[in-house]
Write an enzyme that holds these catalytic residues in place. Structure first.
Site, PDB file in Angstrom:
ATOM      1  N   ARG A  62      47.681  26.991  42.392  1.00  0.00           N
ATOM      2  CA  ARG A  62      49.147  27.019  42.479  1.00  0.00           C
ATOM      3  C   ARG A  62      49.539  27.465  43.879  1.00  0.00           C
ATOM      4  O   ARG A  62      50.147  28.512  44.064  1.00  0.00           O
ATOM      5  CB  ARG A  62      49.724  27.959  41.422  1.00  0.00           C
ATOM      6  CG  ARG A  62      49.178  27.800  40.011  1.00  0.00           C
ATOM      7  CD  ARG A  62      49.339  26.434  39.437  1.00  0.00           C
ATOM      8  NE  ARG A  62      50.662  26.104  38.961  1.00  0.00           N
ATOM      9  CZ  ARG A  62      51.131  26.348  37.738  1.00  0.00           C
ATOM     10  NH1 ARG A  62      50.383  26.970  36.860  1.00  0.00           N
ATOM     11  NH2 ARG A  62      52.336  25.978  37.381  1.00  0.00           N
ATOM     12  N   GLN A 102      51.090  21.928  45.855  1.00  0.00           N
ATOM     13  CA  GLN A 102      52.264  21.753  44.983  1.00  0.00           C
ATOM     14  C   GLN A 102      52.500  20.301  44.558  1.00  0.00           C
ATOM     15  O   GLN A 102      52.833  20.028  43.422  1.00  0.00           O
ATOM     16  CB  GLN A 102      53.504  22.247  45.710  1.00  0.00           C
ATOM     17  CG  GLN A 102      54.260  23.271  44.927  1.00  0.00           C
ATOM     18  CD  GLN A 102      55.319  23.971  45.765  1.00  0.00           C
ATOM     19  OE1 GLN A 102      55.373  23.840  46.973  1.00  0.00           O
ATOM     20  NE2 GLN A 102      56.164  24.709  45.104  1.00  0.00           N
ATOM     21  N   ASP A 131      50.324  19.387  41.663  1.00  0.00           N
ATOM     22  CA  ASP A 131      50.284  20.361  40.585  1.00  0.00           C
ATOM     23  C   ASP A 131      50.882  19.780  39.296  1.00  0.00           C
ATOM     24  O   ASP A 131      52.090  19.807  39.076  1.00  0.00           O
ATOM     25  CB  ASP A 131      51.050  21.603  41.061  1.00  0.00           C
ATOM     26  CG  ASP A 131      51.085  22.708  40.041  1.00  0.00           C
ATOM     27  OD1 ASP A 131      50.649  22.489  38.896  1.00  0.00           O
ATOM     28  OD2 ASP A 131      51.563  23.800  40.382  1.00  0.00           O
ATOM     29  N   SER A 138      52.772  22.116  36.774  1.00  0.00           N
ATOM     30  CA  SER A 138      54.183  22.344  37.128  1.00  0.00           C
ATOM     31  C   SER A 138      55.042  21.120  36.839  1.00  0.00           C
ATOM     32  O   SER A 138      56.127  21.242  36.272  1.00  0.00           O
ATOM     33  CB  SER A 138      54.321  22.691  38.612  1.00  0.00           C
ATOM     34  OG  SER A 138      53.803  23.958  38.866  1.00  0.00           O
ATOM     35  N   TYR A 171      50.000  34.374  38.045  1.00  0.00           N
ATOM     36  CA  TYR A 171      50.109  34.329  36.588  1.00  0.00           C
ATOM     37  C   TYR A 171      50.367  35.728  36.035  1.00  0.00           C
ATOM     38  O   TYR A 171      50.019  36.733  36.667  1.00  0.00           O
ATOM     39  CB  TYR A 171      48.808  33.785  35.973  1.00  0.00           C
ATOM     40  CG  TYR A 171      48.609  32.309  36.205  1.00  0.00           C
ATOM     41  CD1 TYR A 171      49.443  31.384  35.599  1.00  0.00           C
ATOM     42  CD2 TYR A 171      47.596  31.847  37.034  1.00  0.00           C
ATOM     43  CE1 TYR A 171      49.274  30.032  35.806  1.00  0.00           C
ATOM     44  CE2 TYR A 171      47.412  30.485  37.259  1.00  0.00           C
ATOM     45  CZ  TYR A 171      48.255  29.585  36.634  1.00  0.00           C
ATOM     46  OH  TYR A 171      48.086  28.246  36.842  1.00  0.00           O
TER      47      TYR A 171
HETATM   48  P1  NAD Z   1      52.769  29.996  32.599  1.00  0.00           P
HETATM   49  O1  NAD Z   1      53.066  28.702  31.953  1.00  0.00           O
HETATM   50  O2  NAD Z   1      51.378  30.477  32.696  1.00  0.00           O
HETATM   51  O3  NAD Z   1      53.623  31.141  31.842  1.00  0.00           O
HETATM   52  C1  NAD Z   1      55.015  31.005  31.680  1.00  0.00           C
HETATM   53  C2  NAD Z   1      55.700  32.315  31.948  1.00  0.00           C
HETATM   54  O4  NAD Z   1      55.433  33.232  30.898  1.00  0.00           O
HETATM   55  C3  NAD Z   1      55.258  33.010  33.227  1.00  0.00           C
HETATM   56  O5  NAD Z   1      56.384  33.190  34.064  1.00  0.00           O
HETATM   57  C4  NAD Z   1      54.705  34.336  32.733  1.00  0.00           C
HETATM   58  O6  NAD Z   1      54.951  35.396  33.631  1.00  0.00           O
HETATM   59  C5  NAD Z   1      55.446  34.513  31.445  1.00  0.00           C
HETATM   60  N1  NAD Z   1      54.883  35.486  30.494  1.00  0.00           N
HETATM   61  C6  NAD Z   1      53.597  35.752  30.179  1.00  0.00           C
HETATM   62  N2  NAD Z   1      53.532  36.717  29.240  1.00  0.00           N
HETATM   63  C7  NAD Z   1      54.809  37.064  28.945  1.00  0.00           C
HETATM   64  C8  NAD Z   1      55.405  37.985  28.040  1.00  0.00           C
HETATM   65  N3  NAD Z   1      54.675  38.789  27.248  1.00  0.00           N
HETATM   66  N4  NAD Z   1      56.754  38.052  28.012  1.00  0.00           N
HETATM   67  C9  NAD Z   1      57.529  37.272  28.795  1.00  0.00           C
HETATM   68  N5  NAD Z   1      57.024  36.390  29.664  1.00  0.00           N
HETATM   69  C10 NAD Z   1      55.676  36.292  29.743  1.00  0.00           C
HETATM   70  O7  NAD Z   1      53.440  30.055  34.036  1.00  0.00           O
HETATM   71  P2  NAD Z   1      53.694  28.857  35.053  1.00  0.00           P
HETATM   72  O8  NAD Z   1      54.995  28.259  34.831  1.00  0.00           O
HETATM   73  O9  NAD Z   1      52.495  27.983  35.032  1.00  0.00           O
HETATM   74  O10 NAD Z   1      53.764  29.651  36.409  1.00  0.00           O
HETATM   75  C11 NAD Z   1      52.706  30.554  36.745  1.00  0.00           C
HETATM   76  C12 NAD Z   1      52.895  31.116  38.126  1.00  0.00           C
HETATM   77  O11 NAD Z   1      52.590  30.144  39.093  1.00  0.00           O
HETATM   78  C13 NAD Z   1      54.304  31.585  38.463  1.00  0.00           C
HETATM   79  O12 NAD Z   1      54.194  32.717  39.265  1.00  0.00           O
HETATM   80  C14 NAD Z   1      54.865  30.465  39.255  1.00  0.00           C
HETATM   81  O13 NAD Z   1      55.917  30.874  40.096  1.00  0.00           O
HETATM   82  C15 NAD Z   1      53.625  30.112  40.033  1.00  0.00           C
HETATM   83  N6  NAD Z   1      53.686  28.769  40.581  1.00  0.00           N
HETATM   84  C16 NAD Z   1      53.455  28.609  41.915  1.00  0.00           C
HETATM   85  C17 NAD Z   1      53.470  27.360  42.459  1.00  0.00           C
HETATM   86  C18 NAD Z   1      53.238  27.178  43.908  1.00  0.00           C
HETATM   87  O14 NAD Z   1      53.350  28.097  44.689  1.00  0.00           O
HETATM   88  N7  NAD Z   1      52.865  25.998  44.303  1.00  0.00           N
HETATM   89  C19 NAD Z   1      53.689  26.264  41.662  1.00  0.00           C
HETATM   90  C20 NAD Z   1      53.897  26.457  40.303  1.00  0.00           C
HETATM   91  C21 NAD Z   1      53.880  27.726  39.773  1.00  0.00           C
END
Ligand code: NAD
Length: 377
Positions: free
Chosen positions: A123, A128, A131, A134, A229
């Protein structure tokens, strides 16, 4: 000339296609011979004819095409029985569910396939555009709101009319990663009042910038992993979170849960007791249902209605609910991945094994499981 082959999905739940005509054209421009299996895009309203017009060859003999392909594209993990048909050394790109599919990883290695797991693409900013977690989560967040709006007996926006005022619907989003952010943005656009919560403190600013309210619950140290994460909460923190969420759930017309833990089962956040405090007709959409679910009583592929009239939606493959944009995004992710490693002089995929992106997501090569995380699988 190297051949790329996009396989038609066989799982009846899958609506998406790994390639769309527009991207097939771009792959051909890269110097690839593009083959697609007949019927590939039908469920995304992309008939064979459109692929032909884009310059792809539509084939019906799947086994023969698999044996010829240098690059294989598909959405879901392959059927192990099909792997011996693949050309040794072929690059295979798909979701693989690697944490739960150890046996399949061995089979991919045995078949001498170079298997990339879309789930494992880092990530990072550079990655991106490739990805797929996402690109698909984004559409899942949108679909969850649309689905809830369709099931509600209320409307989302406030309306002030001569006949009276209708107050806006209240949405509560639990878990604000990619899907949660899109759910907030979509619900706001439709006029709902939105509250949201995530255990990662950095999320508060993002929630506010979308015009939603962040629900504060003091859980002590939560933090996030180096990849961004969420970390798993302690049982005490989980209990505190549930208490903090109960009121917001009780006030909401719609609760959308998206809370996931990478590579592990999802945390149970909404309990049966919390459900009893929710209003008749309120809706819960559990986007984590495929990894165990955030909501007690949510059933994969079903809509459950509790005794007090709360509808729990556990839709399967919600990423593919809007099949055409999901296929478009996924095909672009595949193209961007291939293009990033494409050696245009040799006209082939270059395995730069020290590259951070490839190191992150290439699981098997030359008969071995080579990824650090799965080597001992
Ligand atoms: P994910 O699908 O793994 O999880 C979804 C959300 O659930 C996350 O925000 C997580 O913090 C939250 N979560 C976990 N346990 C929880 C709880 N008990 N209560 C409430 N919320 C809870 O997450 P995702 O959408 O795949 O994103 C993961 C990370 O990757 C994030 O930090 C996102 O910003 C980052 N990201 C970065 C890039 C990039 O820089 N290229 C791209 C995509 C995502």
């Amino acid at each position: 000339m190297k051949t790329v082959f996009a396989v038609r999905e066989t799982d009846p739940r899958e609506t998406r296609a790994a390639l769309i005509p527009e991207v097939a054209k771009k792959m051909a421009a890269l110097g690839l011979n593009v083959q697609v299996e007949s019927g590939l895009g039908l469920r995304a309203d992309l008939p064979d004819e459109l692929y032909r017009e884009a310059g792809a060859t539509v084939v019906t003999d799947r086994t023969a095409a698999l044996a010829e392909a240098d690059i294989v594209l598909r959405v879901r993990k392959p059927d192990a029985a099909e792997l011996p048909s693949l050309k040794p050394g072929a690059l295979h790109l798909s979701f693989l569910d690697p944490f739960n599919e150890k046996e399949l990883l061995h089979k991919l290695a045995e078949a001498k396939v170079s298997a990339v797991s879309l789930e494992m693409i880092p990530r990072t900013t550079l990655a991106q555009k490739m990805d797929a977690l996402s690109s698909q989560a984004n559409l899942a967040g949108y679909a969850a709101v649309v689905m809830a709006a369709d099931r509600m007996s209320k409307i989302l926006p406030m309306m002030m009319t001569p006949a009276g005022t209708l107050s806006p619907a209240r949405f509560f989003i639990i878990g604000v990663g990619v899907a949660g952010l899109q759910a907030i943005a979509t619900a706001k656009r439709l006029g709902a009042r939105v509250d949201a919560f995530d255990t990662r403190p950095v999320v508060e600013e993002q929630v506010k910038s979308l015009g939603a309210k962040f629900v504060k619950v003091d859980l002590g140290d939560t933090g996030q992993t180096a990849q961004g994460y969420a970390k798993e909460l302690t049982p005490e923190q989980m209990e505190k979170q549930r208490q903090g969420m109960a009121k917001a759930c009780a006030q909401a017309d719609v609760v959308i849960t998206t809370a996931k833990l990478f590579g592990r089962p999802a945390p149970k956040i909404v309990t049966a007791d919390m459900l009893t405090q929710m209003r008749h007709g309120s809706i819960l959409v559990d986007l984590a249902v495929e990894s165990g679910g955030n909501v007690e009583g949510a059933k994969l592929g079903e809509e459950v209605i509790t005794e007090n009239g709360v509808r729990i939606i556990g839709h399967e493959n919600i990423e593919g609910y809007f099949a055409q944009p999901a296929s478009q995004m996924l095909a672009s992710n595949f193209y961007n991945f291939i293009e990033h490693f494409w050696d245009s002089e040799k006209g082939e995929f270059e395995y730069r094994l020290d590259d951070e992106i490839l190191k992150g997501c290439l699981l098997t090569r030359d008969g071995q499981i080579i990824h650090e995380r799965f080597k001992s699988a």
